[in-house]
Design a protein around this motif. Structure first.
Motif, PDB file in Angstrom:
ATOM      1  N   LEU A  74      31.074  44.800  47.916  1.00 53.97           N
ATOM      2  CA  LEU A  74      31.520  44.114  46.951  1.00 53.97           C
ATOM      3  C   LEU A  74      31.063  42.727  47.027  1.00 53.97           C
ATOM      4  CD1 LEU A  74      34.365  42.652  48.101  1.00 53.97           C
ATOM      5  CD2 LEU A  74      35.009  45.244  48.107  1.00 53.97           C
ATOM      6  N   VAL A  75      31.141  41.883  46.198  1.00 53.47           N
ATOM      7  CA  VAL A  75      31.001  40.602  45.900  1.00 53.47           C
ATOM      8  C   VAL A  75      31.863  40.103  44.633  1.00 53.47           C
ATOM      9  CG1 VAL A  75      28.942  40.690  44.449  1.00 53.47           C
ATOM     10  CG2 VAL A  75      29.218  38.697  45.819  1.00 53.47           C
ATOM     11  N   THR A  76      32.431  38.762  44.896  1.00 54.02           N
ATOM     12  CA  THR A  76      33.059  38.352  43.732  1.00 54.02           C
ATOM     13  C   THR A  76      32.196  36.953  43.253  1.00 54.02           C
ATOM     14  OG1 THR A  76      35.187  39.115  44.527  1.00 54.02           O
ATOM     15  CG2 THR A  76      35.250  37.292  42.886  1.00 54.02           C
ATOM     16  N   ARG A  77      32.264  36.641  41.885  1.00 52.44           N
ATOM     17  CA  ARG A  77      31.598  35.557  41.470  1.00 52.44           C
ATOM     18  C   ARG A  77      32.290  35.465  40.277  1.00 52.44           C
ATOM     19  NH1 ARG A  77      26.659  38.627  42.545  1.00 52.44           N
ATOM     20  NH2 ARG A  77      25.227  37.816  44.218  1.00 52.44           N
ATOM     21  N   GLY A  78      32.545  33.882  40.161  1.00 53.33           N
ATOM     22  CA  GLY A  78      33.490  33.592  39.003  1.00 53.33           C
ATOM     23  C   GLY A  78      34.523  34.332  38.677  1.00 53.33           C
ATOM     24  N   GLY A  79      35.225  35.074  39.775  1.00 51.71           N
ATOM     25  CA  GLY A  79      36.472  35.744  39.515  1.00 51.71           C
ATOM     26  C   GLY A  79      36.168  37.264  39.152  1.00 51.71           C
ATOM     27  N   VAL A  80      34.934  37.602  38.959  1.00 53.96           N
ATOM     28  CA  VAL A  80      34.555  38.925  38.620  1.00 53.96           C
ATOM     29  C   VAL A  80      34.092  39.657  39.876  1.00 53.96           C
ATOM     30  CG1 VAL A  80      32.975  40.364  37.412  1.00 53.96           C
ATOM     31  CG2 VAL A  80      33.863  38.167  36.395  1.00 53.96           C
ATOM     32  N   THR A  81      34.441  40.699  40.200  1.00 55.76           N
ATOM     33  CA  THR A  81      34.411  41.493  41.459  1.00 55.76           C
ATOM     34  C   THR A  81      33.492  42.659  41.091  1.00 55.76           C
ATOM     35  OG1 THR A  81      36.556  40.848  42.631  1.00 55.76           O
ATOM     36  CG2 THR A  81      35.353  43.026  43.541  1.00 55.76           C
ATOM     37  N   VAL A 129      42.858  48.542  44.156  1.00 60.36           N
ATOM     38  CA  VAL A 129      42.868  47.485  45.042  1.00 60.36           C
ATOM     39  C   VAL A 129      42.232  46.070  44.634  1.00 60.36           C
ATOM     40  CG1 VAL A 129      42.209  46.725  47.544  1.00 60.36           C
ATOM     41  CG2 VAL A 129      42.959  49.053  47.014  1.00 60.36           C
ATOM     42  N   ALA A 130      41.045  46.167  44.201  1.00 60.46           N
ATOM     43  CA  ALA A 130      40.455  44.933  43.768  1.00 60.46           C
ATOM     44  C   ALA A 130      41.157  44.290  42.696  1.00 60.46           C
ATOM     45  CB  ALA A 130      39.049  45.458  43.317  1.00 60.46           C
ATOM     46  N   ARG A 131      41.428  45.379  41.708  1.00 63.35           N
ATOM     47  CA  ARG A 131      42.308  44.780  40.395  1.00 63.35           C
ATOM     48  C   ARG A 131      43.910  43.874  40.723  1.00 63.35           C
ATOM     49  NH1 ARG A 131      39.514  48.342  37.656  1.00 63.35           N
ATOM     50  NH2 ARG A 131      40.675  50.130  38.441  1.00 63.35           N
ATOM     51  N   ASP A 132      44.303  44.414  42.115  1.00 63.29           N
ATOM     52  CA  ASP A 132      45.640  43.994  42.359  1.00 63.29           C
ATOM     53  C   ASP A 132      45.426  42.839  43.247  1.00 63.29           C
ATOM     54  OD1 ASP A 132      48.554  44.268  42.881  1.00 63.29           O
ATOM     55  OD2 ASP A 132      47.920  44.888  44.998  1.00 63.29           O
ATOM     56  N   THR A 133      44.248  42.421  43.364  1.00 62.62           N
ATOM     57  CA  THR A 133      44.293  41.037  44.364  1.00 62.62           C
ATOM     58  C   THR A 133      44.068  39.892  43.554  1.00 62.62           C
ATOM     59  OG1 THR A 133      42.752  42.714  45.924  1.00 62.62           O
ATOM     60  CG2 THR A 133      42.476  40.441  46.220  1.00 62.62           C
ATOM     61  N   ASN A 168      34.132  45.021  38.143  1.00 62.11           N
ATOM     62  CA  ASN A 168      33.190  45.738  37.533  1.00 62.11           C
ATOM     63  C   ASN A 168      32.880  46.961  38.851  1.00 62.11           C
ATOM     64  OD1 ASN A 168      30.654  46.693  36.412  1.00 62.11           O
ATOM     65  ND2 ASN A 168      29.488  45.185  36.905  1.00 62.11           N
ATOM     66  N   ASN A 169      33.276  48.129  38.529  1.00 59.39           N
ATOM     67  CA  ASN A 169      33.377  49.046  39.323  1.00 59.39           C
ATOM     68  C   ASN A 169      32.144  50.078  39.158  1.00 59.39           C
ATOM     69  OD1 ASN A 169      33.765  51.207  41.051  1.00 59.39           O
ATOM     70  ND2 ASN A 169      35.862  51.469  40.836  1.00 59.39           N
ATOM     71  N   GLN A 170      31.078  49.728  40.186  1.00 54.96           N
ATOM     72  CA  GLN A 170      29.645  50.407  40.086  1.00 54.96           C
ATOM     73  C   GLN A 170      29.635  51.514  41.124  1.00 54.96           C
ATOM     74  OE1 GLN A 170      27.331  50.142  37.468  1.00 54.96           O
ATOM     75  NE2 GLN A 170      29.014  48.936  36.753  1.00 54.96           N
ATOM     76  N   ARG A 219      48.955  41.192  43.829  1.00 52.58           N
ATOM     77  CA  ARG A 219      49.596  40.642  42.447  1.00 52.58           C
ATOM     78  C   ARG A 219      50.922  41.378  42.225  1.00 52.58           C
ATOM     79  NH1 ARG A 219      46.155  37.865  39.122  1.00 52.58           N
ATOM     80  NH2 ARG A 219      44.135  38.063  39.510  1.00 52.58           N
ATOM     81  N   ALA A 220      51.012  42.776  42.686  1.00 54.07           N
ATOM     82  CA  ALA A 220      52.288  43.611  42.239  1.00 54.07           C
ATOM     83  C   ALA A 220      53.307  43.040  43.258  1.00 54.07           C
ATOM     84  CB  ALA A 220      51.803  45.082  42.659  1.00 54.07           C
TER      85      ALA A 220
END
Length: 214
Positions: A75-82, A100-104, A111-113, A162-163
């Motif tokens: 995974l990689v995060t750029r501009g808040g988009v993982t 897990v990614a969305r809760d972080t 973007n789950n690929q 976040r939860a």
């Protein structure tokens, strides 16, 4: 920056190993527990959540989860988009990784690929690979984690969730039995904190009896 951090942690680990080799057993065990806690990256409450910090948090949460096999997840995060790529072995695993990614904290969109490879291996070589990998994962998950490591890992995990949405939870661990103390916003958040505790590697049981919902 990532390579520099890797070299720094590698050097710290080498120095720790050398130091432990010349210590009495009891002292070495205490030093190992302290080193395992010291090596943890900074939690969310220690500063602004950058893209790299969010990526590290997600990766750590995946690696420390007893329910997720993230050995082929990248995974990689750029501009808040993982963006998440790689392979998992079931649709349920793909959804868990995305959750897990969305809760972080630090992640605005996911973007789950991930590809799902749930086919049974058909060749002897493929079957041997699966058996070997499953055995390696079982060994890794079965490793003894010190109470210091468990407390530090769970504190880090909770700080990025976040939860949970609080950094005021005290985590104590004794022989893998975890207790959570403090004040939390709601009963739902308390349930989430308890679920994260139970899902952390090394945790034998978890209690949130002293974690009070406002």
């Amino acid at each position: 920056m990532i390579h520099s951090r890797t070299r720094r942690f590698g050097a710290l680990r080498l120095l720790t190993i050398l130091a432990l080799a010349f210590m009495p057993a009891a002292t070495a065990m205490g030093a190992a527990a302290a080193a395992s806690a010291m090596a943890m990256p900074q939690g969310r409450c220690d500063g602004v959540v950058s893209d790299s910090a969010a990526t590290s948090a997600i990766q750590s949460r995946l690696d420390w989860s007893s329910a997720i096999d993230a050995s082929d997840v990248r995974l990689v995060t750029r501009g808040g988009v993982t963006e998440i790529r790689g392979l998992v072995r079931s649709e349920a695993q793909r959804l868990l990784v995305g959750d897990v990614a969305r809760d972080t904290y630090g992640v605005e969109r996911v973007n789950n690929q991930l590809d799902v490879n749930d086919w049974a291996p058909v060749t002897d070589t493929a079957r041997e690979i699966v058996v070997t990998r499953d055995a390696e994962r079982a060994r890794d998950h079965g490793k003894l984690r010190s109470d210091a490591w468990i407390a530090a890992a769970l504190t880090y995990t909770l700080s990025f969730s976040r939860a949970i949405d609080t950094c005021q939870i005290a985590v104590e661990s004794a022989d893998g039995r975890v207790s959570l103390r403090g004040t939390i916003a709601s009963a739902a958040a308390r349930d989430s904190a308890l679920a994260l505790a139970k899902d952390t590697l090394g945790v034998q049981s978890a209690s949130a009896a002293e974690l009070v919902a406002k």
